[in-house]
Write a protein that holds these residues in place. Structure first.
Motif, short mmCIF file in Angstrom:
data_model
loop_
_atom_site.label_atom_id
_atom_site.label_comp_id
_atom_site.label_asym_id
_atom_site.label_seq_id
_atom_site.Cartn_x
_atom_site.Cartn_y
_atom_site.Cartn_z
N UNK A 1 1.18 -1.20 -0.34
CA UNK A 1 0.44 -0.21 -0.29
C UNK A 1 0.65 1.06 -0.09
N UNK A 2 1.59 1.17 0.49
CA UNK A 2 3.16 2.46 0.93
C UNK A 2 3.13 2.61 -0.54
N UNK A 3 3.90 1.77 -1.76
CA UNK A 3 4.55 1.56 -2.86
C UNK A 3 3.34 2.20 -3.36
N UNK A 4 2.18 2.25 -3.44
CA UNK A 4 1.27 2.51 -4.43
C UNK A 4 0.76 3.66 -4.67
N UNK A 5 0.89 4.35 -2.77
CA UNK A 5 -0.03 5.40 -2.58
C UNK A 5 1.44 6.37 -3.04
N UNK A 6 3.27 5.70 -3.19
CA UNK A 6 3.73 6.79 -3.44
C UNK A 6 4.32 7.03 -4.67
N UNK B 1 5.36 3.84 -13.27
CA UNK B 1 6.10 3.86 -12.30
C UNK B 1 5.72 2.92 -11.19
N UNK B 2 4.70 2.69 -11.41
CA UNK B 2 3.67 1.65 -10.09
C UNK B 2 4.99 0.21 -10.25
N UNK B 3 3.92 -0.55 -11.95
CA UNK B 3 4.17 -1.43 -12.23
C UNK B 3 5.68 -1.90 -11.77
N UNK B 4 7.00 -1.02 -12.60
CA UNK B 4 8.07 -1.11 -12.35
C UNK B 4 8.57 -1.62 -10.73
N UNK B 5 8.17 -0.56 -9.90
CA UNK B 5 8.10 -1.20 -8.32
C UNK B 5 8.07 -0.85 -8.05
N UNK B 6 6.70 -2.34 -8.87
CA UNK B 6 6.50 -3.12 -7.67
C UNK B 6 7.03 -4.39 -8.12
N UNK B 7 7.28 -4.33 -9.66
CA UNK B 7 8.51 -5.76 -9.97
C UNK B 7 9.24 -5.60 -9.15
#
Length: 524
Positions: free
Chosen positions: A212-217, A223-229
């Protein structure tokens, strides 16, 4: 020390707290440790329970069951023997007669032991019946973590909406540390079960708050897809290191050693969280998130959650059953029980990092559809292996395909909330974690019972066909429609933009709710 030098660490901390990359690093480490602890027990628990319960019980009962040495032949000191060769009687000593009788007895075919059951190789464990029953007990122990996590996740999602993500992340670290120490010093099945359930509570806090923190940041979808990866790469690295690390340390150092190493790493993660995340700071979401039950009624979220559940259920069924199947059919030593999962972990690490970027280009729905089909095919090939080398291909394909599904579905969950609900992510990633947990709860608990009933090959056929049959549903995620209520929320959040750029008449072309026409007439 000059004042400027004293302010340097504080400037670094302030810059770190504002850095998205450091937040990503904290989540990466938290998922890494969580999944190392998840898989480090996979090769240890079956062998440990077999050693402590089956061999321990047999060794304690051994003195009572030891066969007495064959009694000495009671032969009188001197006896007479009639010779039919020359019709004479010869007196012989008893010791000589005894030795001769013993020698003849040993060479006689009548005295040979029964050959009804051929002796097992020295590396094969005995107690087939015990190992078969152990499938169920080990499966329940592995599933206890996911069952507890399944119950706790919705509460954690609500908690993150009220107090933010930082404090739940730190609570997850504390509970994970206690669980790791408990694993190190537990010697009975009940204590191991308690430690595994406690791990489920800590994992719930860490995973829900971290994602949840990553999705909010990372608000941009790409960018969210890369961060989740990258974050799922930490998860994959934990899976990669956990089982081989646990099997090697257990074989050559001892049961407690891998858990003590993980406890030390958890302390470092806690120090990193204290510096970066400020877990004493309460930062609730500015807007109220969509309730969990509303999200659960969204068919697109349910399809994405189902893909996460069934794809991970396959590897969850393998965790308790594959080591025992290897012990029974391959006579594998302890270190091989964990090494069998190494190809799956390496390929999962590659898949999550590769398709974190590629999935956005080729279509996340297509990536997950292909991934689920490959998961099913790989599971069907697992029972064909005759030794550990035969498991490299199926397990490698399985890990790569699960990486495709996970790296596609986790960003889709955040995208669906942005598109169809309020952009608050605690609840939707609680649902994603619930999907993971259902796979890891249903898989081990039912897998052991299915193996006991119909055997390991039929278990793989069942879950493999299930994944292949579910794969076409991912096509529904190709272009999910935006909910009209979402447009209304955006209009309410930006009323000046609505007034300056769009007259009220044009809004009637996009009905927001069932009563939108009445609202438009009242506004006029």
């Amino acid at each position: 020390m000059p004042p400027a030098a004293e302010r340097v660490p504080w400037r670094w901390l302030a810059a770190g707290r504002a850095s998205r990359r450091l937040v990503l690093g904290v989540v990466f480490v938290a998922l890494l440790l969580d999944n190392m602890l998840l898989t480090v027990v996979v090769p240890i628990i079956p062998s440990f329970l077999y050693t402590t319960e089956y061999e321990g019980a047999n060794s304690s009962a051994a003195p009572a069951r030891t066969e007495p040495a064959p009694p000495a032949l009671k032969v009188p000191p001197f006896s007479s023997m009639f010779s039919y060769f020359d019709n004479t009687t010869v007196t012989v000593s008893g010791s000589t007669s005894a030795v001769g009788l013993v020698n003849r007895t040993e060479s006689s075919p009548l005295s040979q032991p029964s050959t009804s059951s051929p002796p097992l190789p020295s590396s094969c464990p005995e107690g087939e019946e015990f190992l078969t029953k152990e499938n169920v007990r080990v499966g329940l122990l592995f599933a206890s973590k996911a069952l507890v996590q399944l119950v706790v996740n919705p509460s954690v999602g609500l908690l993150t909406n009220r107090i933010g993500y930082h404090i739940p992340m730190f609570i997850g670290f504390v509970i994970m540390f206690l669980s790791t120490v408990m694993f190190a010093f537990s010697g009975t099945y009940s204590l191991l079960l308690t430690a595994r359930a406690l791990q489920g509570v800590g994992s719930s806090f860490s995973s829900v708050a971290g994602l949840g923190m990553l999705a909010s940041v990372y608000t941009d979808d790409f960018e969210r897809g890369n961060a989740m990866g990258i974050a799922l790469g930490g998860l994959a690295l934990g899976l990669l290191i956990g089982a081989p690390f646990g099997s090697v340390m257990y074989e050559f150092v001892g049961k407690s050693s891998p858990f003590l190493v993980l406890a030390f790493l958890a302390l470092l993660d806690g120090a990193l969280q204290l510096c970066i995340l400020q877990p004493s700071k309460i930062s609730p979401e500015s807007t109220k998130g969509t309730p969990v039950f509303t999200l659960l009624r969204d068919p697109y979220i349910l399809i994405a959650a189902g893909a996460l559940c069934f794809s991970n259920m396959g590897v969850a069924m393998l965790e308790p059953t594959l080591p025992i199947w290897m012990m029974q059919t391959m006579c594998s030593p302890k270190w091989q029980l964990g090494m069998a999962f190494l190809p799956a972990s390496v390929s999962y690490l590659i898949g999550t990092n590769l398709f974190g970027i590629l999935a956005n280009k080729m279509g996340r729905w297509l990536c997950s559809l292909i991934g689920m089909a490959v998961v099913g095919i790989s599971l069907l090939c697992v029972p064909l292996a005759k030794n550990i080398y035969g498991l490299i291909g199926p397990n490698g394909g399985l890990g790569f395909a699960i990486g495709m599904v996970d790296s596609s579905m986790m960003p889709i969950m955040g995208y669906l909330v942005d598109l169809r609900h309020t952009s608050v992510y605690g609840n939707v990633y609680a649902i994603a974690d619930v999907a993971f947990c259902m796979g890891f709860a249903i898989g081990p608990s039912t897998g052991g019972a299915i193996v006991q009933a119909v055997g390991f090959p039929w278990l793989m056929i069942l879950i493999g066909v299930t994944n292949i049959a579910y794969a076409p549903l991912c096509w529904c995620l190709r272009s999910p429609p935006a909910k009209e209520e979402k447009i209304a929320i955006l209009s309410q959040e930006c009323p000046m933009q609505t007034k300056s750029h769009a007259p009220q008449k044009t809004l009637r072309h996009f009905p927001l709710t069932d009563d939108s026409d009445v609202e438009a007439e009242n506004a006029e």
